[in-house]
Write a protein that holds these residues in place. Structure first.
Motif, short mmCIF file in Angstrom:
data_model
loop_
_atom_site.label_atom_id
_atom_site.label_comp_id
_atom_site.label_asym_id
_atom_site.label_seq_id
_atom_site.Cartn_x
_atom_site.Cartn_y
_atom_site.Cartn_z
N VAL A 130 32.38 30.69 52.78
CA VAL A 130 33.75 30.86 52.94
C VAL A 130 34.11 30.80 54.26
O VAL A 130 33.60 31.46 54.98
CB VAL A 130 34.39 31.74 51.91
N THR A 131 35.29 30.22 54.41
CA THR A 131 36.22 30.21 55.76
C THR A 131 36.47 31.54 56.38
O THR A 131 36.31 32.25 57.41
CB THR A 131 36.93 29.07 55.96
N MET A 132 37.19 31.85 55.44
CA MET A 132 38.08 33.19 55.68
C MET A 132 37.67 34.29 54.68
O MET A 132 37.61 34.06 53.45
CB MET A 132 39.58 32.90 55.59
N MET A 133 37.67 35.34 55.12
CA MET A 133 37.85 36.84 54.47
C MET A 133 38.67 37.60 54.88
O MET A 133 38.84 37.88 56.17
CB MET A 133 36.30 37.35 54.54
N PHE A 134 39.30 38.33 53.97
CA PHE A 134 39.94 39.24 54.53
C PHE A 134 40.17 40.75 53.55
O PHE A 134 39.41 40.52 52.63
CB PHE A 134 41.72 38.77 54.07
N TRP A 135 40.59 41.70 54.35
CA TRP A 135 40.44 43.10 53.49
C TRP A 135 42.10 43.55 53.48
O TRP A 135 42.63 43.50 54.46
CB TRP A 135 39.72 44.28 54.47
N TYR A 136 42.50 43.92 52.18
CA TYR A 136 43.76 44.59 51.80
C TYR A 136 43.84 45.92 51.21
O TYR A 136 42.63 46.32 50.63
CB TYR A 136 44.31 43.42 50.75
N ARG A 137 44.49 46.62 51.36
CA ARG A 137 44.86 47.84 50.72
C ARG A 137 46.13 48.00 49.96
O ARG A 137 47.15 47.16 50.30
CB ARG A 137 44.93 48.79 51.99
N GLN A 138 45.88 48.41 49.04
CA GLN A 138 46.95 48.76 47.82
C GLN A 138 47.15 50.04 47.43
O GLN A 138 46.52 50.75 46.73
CB GLN A 138 46.67 47.95 46.58
N GLN A 139 48.16 50.91 48.08
CA GLN A 139 48.53 52.21 47.87
C GLN A 139 49.11 52.44 46.45
O GLN A 139 49.64 51.28 46.18
CB GLN A 139 49.26 52.84 48.96
N PRO A 140 48.97 53.57 45.81
CA PRO A 140 49.70 53.72 44.54
C PRO A 140 51.00 53.30 44.55
O PRO A 140 51.83 53.74 45.27
CB PRO A 140 49.26 55.18 44.25
N GLY A 141 51.27 52.22 43.59
CA GLY A 141 52.78 51.93 43.46
C GLY A 141 53.11 51.00 44.42
O GLY A 141 54.14 50.52 44.28
N GLN A 142 52.25 50.52 45.33
CA GLN A 142 52.78 49.59 46.37
C GLN A 142 52.10 48.20 46.05
O GLN A 142 51.15 48.09 45.31
CB GLN A 142 52.15 50.28 47.66
N SER A 143 52.60 47.31 46.89
CA SER A 143 51.90 46.14 46.91
C SER A 143 50.77 46.09 47.82
O SER A 143 50.50 47.11 48.41
CB SER A 143 52.91 45.11 47.22
N LEU A 144 50.32 44.84 48.24
CA LEU A 144 49.00 44.41 48.91
C LEU A 144 49.47 44.58 50.46
O LEU A 144 50.28 43.78 50.67
CB LEU A 144 48.31 43.38 48.59
N THR A 145 48.62 45.13 51.32
CA THR A 145 48.87 45.16 52.64
C THR A 145 47.72 44.76 53.21
O THR A 145 46.55 45.32 53.17
CB THR A 145 49.49 46.66 53.10
N LEU A 146 47.70 43.88 54.16
CA LEU A 146 46.52 43.30 54.92
C LEU A 146 46.02 44.20 55.95
O LEU A 146 46.88 44.55 56.80
CB LEU A 146 46.87 41.97 55.53
N ILE A 147 44.90 44.61 55.82
CA ILE A 147 44.21 45.39 56.89
C ILE A 147 43.84 44.66 57.96
O ILE A 147 44.04 44.93 59.07
CB ILE A 147 42.81 46.23 56.27
N ALA A 148 42.97 43.74 57.90
CA ALA A 148 42.22 42.86 58.84
C ALA A 148 41.78 41.57 58.36
O ALA A 148 41.27 41.50 57.16
CB ALA A 148 41.02 43.74 59.42
N THR A 149 41.38 40.69 59.16
CA THR A 149 40.67 39.53 59.03
C THR A 149 39.19 39.81 59.46
O THR A 149 38.99 39.89 60.64
CB THR A 149 41.40 38.37 59.71
N ALA A 150 38.24 39.48 58.45
CA ALA A 150 36.89 39.56 59.13
C ALA A 150 36.45 38.40 59.56
O ALA A 150 36.42 37.28 58.94
CB ALA A 150 36.16 40.04 57.68
N ASN A 151 35.97 38.50 60.94
CA ASN A 151 35.49 36.92 61.41
C ASN A 151 34.03 37.16 61.36
O ASN A 151 33.45 38.03 61.99
CB ASN A 151 36.13 37.12 63.03
N GLN A 152 33.51 35.98 61.35
CA GLN A 152 32.25 36.07 61.20
C GLN A 152 31.46 35.98 62.57
O GLN A 152 31.92 35.12 63.50
CB GLN A 152 31.78 34.36 60.40
#
Lengths: 114, 114
Positions: free
Chosen positions: A29-51
């Motif tokens: 895959v071209t892109m990989m990302f990591w997100y966090r979802q705190q309790p009761g919240q929506s998704l927040t992008l942590i970082a883009t994982a670069n190969q």
């Protein structure tokens, strides 16, 4: 779409410890990302994982706290370091194959810190 | 900063009802808008919208985008208890350093009672 395996599925950890989450994709895959979802919240992008290079972090997230590796086009890890109760969240990896294709998500890791 | 606002934040209906979920957005360079369904941990992809006025359909679900008014709606007809979930809207910017990054709305919690 790609099959995305994320593990562990859940974990309960002691504060001050670190946990590494793995994301494995069954195709390159071209892109990989990591997100966090705190309790009761929506998704927040942590970082883009670069190969083959350092990850690109979003505002509010730093490498010392969330080191990320991406050694090839099918695998990435996120480490949550020196955990505190505020890190209790669902952590999700997502993958994309191009800007005209939707991102798909792994099953997520539910992390609880005592 | 890109922004996505969903409404309502929660909705309770009975089986057989029709629901409309709203998503408005502000993004510097818009490429597409995505809808996801989140039942436990992993968001599952529903629709990707890039052009105004073209309805996308999948069974009882449909969605449309209005790029002039900067919003999208997700319709679910003849709701079933299995539709109970959090519905997430996200926007994708085009190009540059924001390439591929999703900005999510808060989500709409849909509860369908038998």
């Amino acid at each position: 779409s790609a099959v995305i395996s994320q593990k562990p599925s859940r974990d309960i950890c002691q504060r001050g410890t670190s946990l590494t989450i793995q994301c494995q994709v069954d195709s390159q895959v071209t892109m990989m990302f990591w997100y966090r979802q705190q309790p009761g919240q929506s998704l927040t992008l942590i970082a883009t994982a670069n190969q083959g290079s350092e990850a690109t972090y979003e505002s509010g997230f730093v490498i010392d706290k969330f080191p990320i590796s991406r050694p090839n086009l099918t695998f990435s890890t996120l480490t949550v370091s020196n955990m505190s109760p505020e890190d209790s969240s669902i952590y999700l990896c997502s993958v994309g194959t191009g800007s005209n294709q939707p991102q798909h998500f792994g099953d997520g890791t539910r992390l609880s810190i005592l | 900063e890109d922004k996505v606002v969903q409404s309502p934040l929660s909705l309770v209906v009975h089986e057989g009802d029709t629901v409309t979920l709203n998503c408005s957005y502000e993004v510097t360079n818009f490429r597409s808008l995505l809808w996801y369904k989140q039942e436990k941990k992993a968001p599952t992809f529903l629709f990707m919208l890039t052009s105004s006025g073209i309805e996308k359909k999948s069974g009882r679900l449909s969605s449309i985008l209005d790029k002039k008014e900067l919003f999208s709606i997700l319709n679910i007809t003849a709701t079933q208890t299995g539709d109970s979930a959090v519905y997430l809207c996200a926007v994708v910017p085009s190009g540059g350093t924001s390439y591929g990054k999703l900005t999510f709305g808060q989500g709409t919690i849909l509860t369908v009672h038998p």
